[in-house]
Write an enzyme that holds these catalytic residues in place. Structure first.
Site, PDB file in Angstrom:
ATOM      1  N   SER A 123       0.938  -1.182   0.040  1.00  0.00           N
ATOM      2  CA  SER A 123      -0.119  -0.014  -0.030  1.00  0.00           C
ATOM      3  C   SER A 123       0.759   1.360  -0.146  1.00  0.00           C
ATOM      4  O   SER A 123       0.247   2.576  -0.485  1.00  0.00           O
ATOM      5  CB  SER A 123      -1.117   0.234   1.228  1.00  0.00           C
ATOM      6  OG  SER A 123      -1.857  -1.122   0.954  1.00  0.00           O
ATOM      7  N   SER A 186      -1.512   4.545   3.083  1.00  0.00           N
ATOM      8  CA  SER A 186      -2.325   5.343   2.136  1.00  0.00           C
ATOM      9  C   SER A 186      -2.635   6.789   2.257  1.00  0.00           C
ATOM     10  O   SER A 186      -2.443   7.654   1.157  1.00  0.00           O
ATOM     11  CB  SER A 186      -3.707   4.554   1.876  1.00  0.00           C
ATOM     12  OG  SER A 186      -3.566   3.013   1.703  1.00  0.00           O
ATOM     13  N   ASP A 317     -18.333   6.050  17.668  1.00  0.00           N
ATOM     14  CA  ASP A 317     -17.508   6.213  16.354  1.00  0.00           C
ATOM     15  C   ASP A 317     -18.407   6.508  15.118  1.00  0.00           C
ATOM     16  O   ASP A 317     -19.408   6.025  14.931  1.00  0.00           O
ATOM     17  CB  ASP A 317     -16.563   5.256  16.037  1.00  0.00           C
ATOM     18  CG  ASP A 317     -15.475   4.797  17.141  1.00  0.00           C
ATOM     19  OD1 ASP A 317     -15.329   5.820  17.723  1.00  0.00           O
ATOM     20  OD2 ASP A 317     -14.990   3.767  17.259  1.00  0.00           O
ATOM     21  N   ASP A 390      -5.593   0.190  -4.490  1.00  0.00           N
ATOM     22  CA  ASP A 390      -4.117   0.257  -4.576  1.00  0.00           C
ATOM     23  C   ASP A 390      -3.578  -1.041  -5.170  1.00  0.00           C
ATOM     24  O   ASP A 390      -2.605  -0.991  -5.894  1.00  0.00           O
ATOM     25  CB  ASP A 390      -3.506   0.482  -3.167  1.00  0.00           C
ATOM     26  CG  ASP A 390      -3.951  -0.291  -2.149  1.00  0.00           C
ATOM     27  OD1 ASP A 390      -4.983  -0.686  -2.315  1.00  0.00           O
ATOM     28  OD2 ASP A 390      -3.663   0.042  -1.034  1.00  0.00           O
ATOM     29  N   HIS A 391      -3.880  -1.955  -4.792  1.00  0.00           N
ATOM     30  CA  HIS A 391      -3.733  -3.475  -5.232  1.00  0.00           C
ATOM     31  C   HIS A 391      -4.911  -4.464  -5.002  1.00  0.00           C
ATOM     32  O   HIS A 391      -5.968  -4.014  -4.148  1.00  0.00           O
ATOM     33  CB  HIS A 391      -2.561  -3.888  -4.552  1.00  0.00           C
ATOM     34  CG  HIS A 391      -2.694  -3.996  -2.868  1.00  0.00           C
ATOM     35  ND1 HIS A 391      -3.445  -4.610  -2.435  1.00  0.00           N
ATOM     36  CD2 HIS A 391      -2.498  -2.875  -2.000  1.00  0.00           C
ATOM     37  CE1 HIS A 391      -3.586  -4.452  -0.926  1.00  0.00           C
ATOM     38  NE2 HIS A 391      -2.949  -3.405  -0.696  1.00  0.00           N
TER      39      HIS A 391
HETATM   40 ZN   LIG Z   1      -2.497  -4.881   2.626  1.00  0.00          ZN
END
Ligand SMILES: [Zn+2]
Ligand SMILES: *[C@@H]1O[C@H](CO)[C@@H](O)[C@H](O)[C@H]1NC(C)=O
Ligand SMILES: *[C@@H]1O[C@H](CO)[C@@H](O)[C@H](O)[C@H]1NC(C)=O
Ligand SMILES: *[C@@H]1O[C@H](CO)[C@@H](O)[C@H](O)[C@H]1NC(C)=O
Ligand SMILES: *[C@@H]1O[C@H](CO)[C@@H](O)[C@H](O)[C@H]1NC(C)=O
Length: 538
Positions: A123, A186, A317, A390-391
């Site tokens: 990442s 990231s 949250d 990202d992947h």
């Molecule tokens: Zn990962």
């Protein structure tokens, strides 16, 4: 007789068009939908509506005021497809025909995710590619591939700068929203330059790195760029060693861990005395933030990463959807526009690494809701929205499952070993369970459980990333530049060009004054004329 009824309905649908079709589908019982799907007219009318929309599609060839980059960490195409089915099934439908918010984006490209040193990337290197426009080495953020992982002295002179930073330089507001810690790789590549993605606080740096002048990611978060909105987890890296966590005051492992004794939350709060800045750490204060009177907002809701959506404490949250909404409402007050980075999925990635598909896919569904919410709060005429990953992961689903098969359910037939198997499987990871030399018999196992690990072919303590291309979905000004198969670092270049950020100075024209959704149908001759006028008066 039934068939005739459906045939009549199909014919009706041809005339009523695509909007009604979508509404109808959602309300329709799955069984009725199957009946309808038997009719060629159903498919013909649906495809004709899609074709009409495609024929009316015109690229928006003018400058983008705002940019939102949604990054699904580990959100490969198989994850998107499974999440789509999951969302449909959560809404009581068969699932496959569901249309995700990202499915509606008109332009799609494929992104090649390898890094300079890895075929299957991490990442950090990928974040450097899509944020800064340059492919890099694994483990490093915001540095070119001249930098070597963990070697501090290779940092200096190799810094590369993100679109977020370039947007700030040109007067836009900027923000990051993530369900992981805000120092995670990231978002980090948007503001930091570090040979190690895991130097979250100064306590994480080896002594030699300190001596050579390297700085932890949290410090860079509050000193490199003035980030107007910062929402996610990661409190413990921001406060002096030993500071009790406000939410878990008795926990030793969640205490502040800064050796330099700095309180970086205060550093951030005090860095812009002329602006109204707020820090919040739980939902009540977050909900009470008045976006109209707030210029800057930092919300850190957990000591490290935020919880998986399925385990989120809703009274404590906010969700990714709520964080995205508040970020847009604060940022869009800037007449010069904004750049917003939204990552939900640090937790998609983490769910997959744990080999637990339900965690990953539930996160992906929430991520899509955030994309949906952003679409409601923005205009396609002035905002370039990009969704990508990202992947990928070694996650797959298959096994000749029938239509409407529960996404976490079994394939219809037993395997060669006479035992059942789930449709979702991982190529590797912690889900490898062999008992006395054979695969686990899951007949009596609850594979719908929130923590069920799908089976894996090869034992690893953490499932790995996948190496195939990921998708880029885009809409808004200059979104058409995303098409075909592209290198991942191209993402940053399109965003910079679309908003006329460095290094681009020869930019798309400004939108005409009455920029509105009507621009879609602006004849290209008008835009050509506009270009000519701009060229004459440049
Ligand atoms: Zn990962
Ligand atoms: C950087 O540091 C490493 C070890 O700490 C050393 O081997 C290397 O020669 C140094 N490189 C430069 C350019 O100073
Ligand atoms: C959620 O948070 C509230 C407020 O901190 C707390 O009272 C409650 O026990 C929590 N719920 C769960 C299920 O942890
Ligand atoms: C798997 O478990 C079920 C239920 O316990 C059992 O009926 C079946 O025979 C088992 N299959 C094999 C191949 O062991
Ligand atoms: C594994 O094999 C051993 C020896 O044959 C047996 O005692 C044990 O019950 C088996 N375990 C399972 C889970 O089948």
């Amino acid at each position: 007789m039934q068939t005739q009824k459906y045939r009549a309905l199909s014919l009706l649908l041809i005339f009523l068009g695509p909007i009604l079709l979508v509404v109808d589908q959602a309300a329709m019982e799955s069984q009725a939908l199957y009946e309808l799907e038997k009719e060629p007219a159903y498919w013909d009318s649906q495809a004709r509506a899609t074709l009409d929309a495609a024929l009316k599609l015109h690229p928006r060839k003018y400058q983008a005021k705002n940019i939102i980059l949604f990054l699904g960490d580990g959100m490969g195409v198989s994850t998107v497809s499974a999440a789509r089915i999951l969302r449909g099934q959560m809404e009581g439908r068969s699932g496959e025909e569901t249309v995700l918010a990202m499915d509606t984006f008109p332009f799609v490209a494929l992104s090649k995710t390898y890094s300079v040193d890895k075929q299957v990337a991490d990442s950090a290197s990928t974040a450097t590619a899509y944020h800064c426009g340059v492919k890099a080495n694994a483990k490093t953020v915001g540095l070119s591939a001249n930098a070597v992982a963990y070697e501090c002295n290779t940092t200096f002179g190799n810094e590369v700068y993100s679109v977020l930073r370039r947007a700030k330089v040109q007067g836009k507001s900027v923000g990051i929203v993530t369900t992981t810690r805000v120092q995670h790789a990231s978002p980090a590549a948007a503001y930091a330059h570090s040979v190690s993605r895991s130097w979250y606080s100064d306590a994480d740096l080896p002594p030699s790195a300190h001596q050579q002048g390297c700085v932890d990611i949290s410090t860079q978060l509050v000193t490199n760029v003035d980030i107007d909105v910062i929402l996610g987890g990661g409190r413990m890296y921001m406060t002096p060693q030993g500071t009790p966590d406000p939410e878990y005051p008795s926990s030793n492992s969640r205490k502040g861990d800064r050796k330099d004794k700095k309180n970086l939350i205060d550093v951030w709060l005090n860095s812009k005395p002329n602006k109204k800045s707020h820090y919040v750490w739980h939902r009540k204060d977050f909900d009470e933030i008045n976006v109209k009177t707030t210029d800057r907002l930092m919300g850190l809701f957990e000591p490290k990463d935020m919880r998986f959506e399925v385990f989120r404490n809703r009274t404590r949250d906010p969700s990714i959807v709520e964080m995205t909404e508040k970020a847009i409402q604060i940022l869009n007050k800037n007449p010069k526009g904004y750049f917003l980075f939204v990552e939900d999925e640090g937790r998609i990635d983490h769910g997959h690494h744990d080999g637990i598909a339900k965690l990953a896919l539930t996160e992906a569904v929430m991520f899509d809701r955030a994309i949906q919410r952003a679409a409601e709060l923005t205009r396609e005429s002035d905002t370039l929205t990009v969704v990508t990953a990202d992947h990928s992961h070694v996650f797959t689903f298959g096994g000749n499952t029938p239509r409407g098969n529960p996404i976490f359910g079994l394939a219809p037939k037993n395997a060669e070993d006479k035992m059942p198997f789930t449709s979702i499987l991982y190529a590797n990871g912690p889900g490898y369970v062999h008992i006395n030399g054979t695969r686990e018999n899951i007949t009596m196992v609850d594979y719908y459980d929130e923590e069920y690990m799908q089976q894996a072919a090869v034992p690893l303590d953490a499932e790995t990333h996948g190496g195939e291309d990921v998708a880029i979905y885009a809409k808004g000004p200059m979104a058409h530049l995303f098409h075909g198969v592209k290198e991942q670092n191209y993402v940053a270049h399109v965003m910079a060009y679309a908003a006329c950020l460095k290094p681009y100075t020869s930019c798309p024209p400004q939108p005409h004054n009455h920029a509105s959704p009507g621009c879609v149908n602006t004849p290209s001759s008008f835009l050509f004329g506009l270009l000519v006028i701009l060229w004459l008066f440049r």
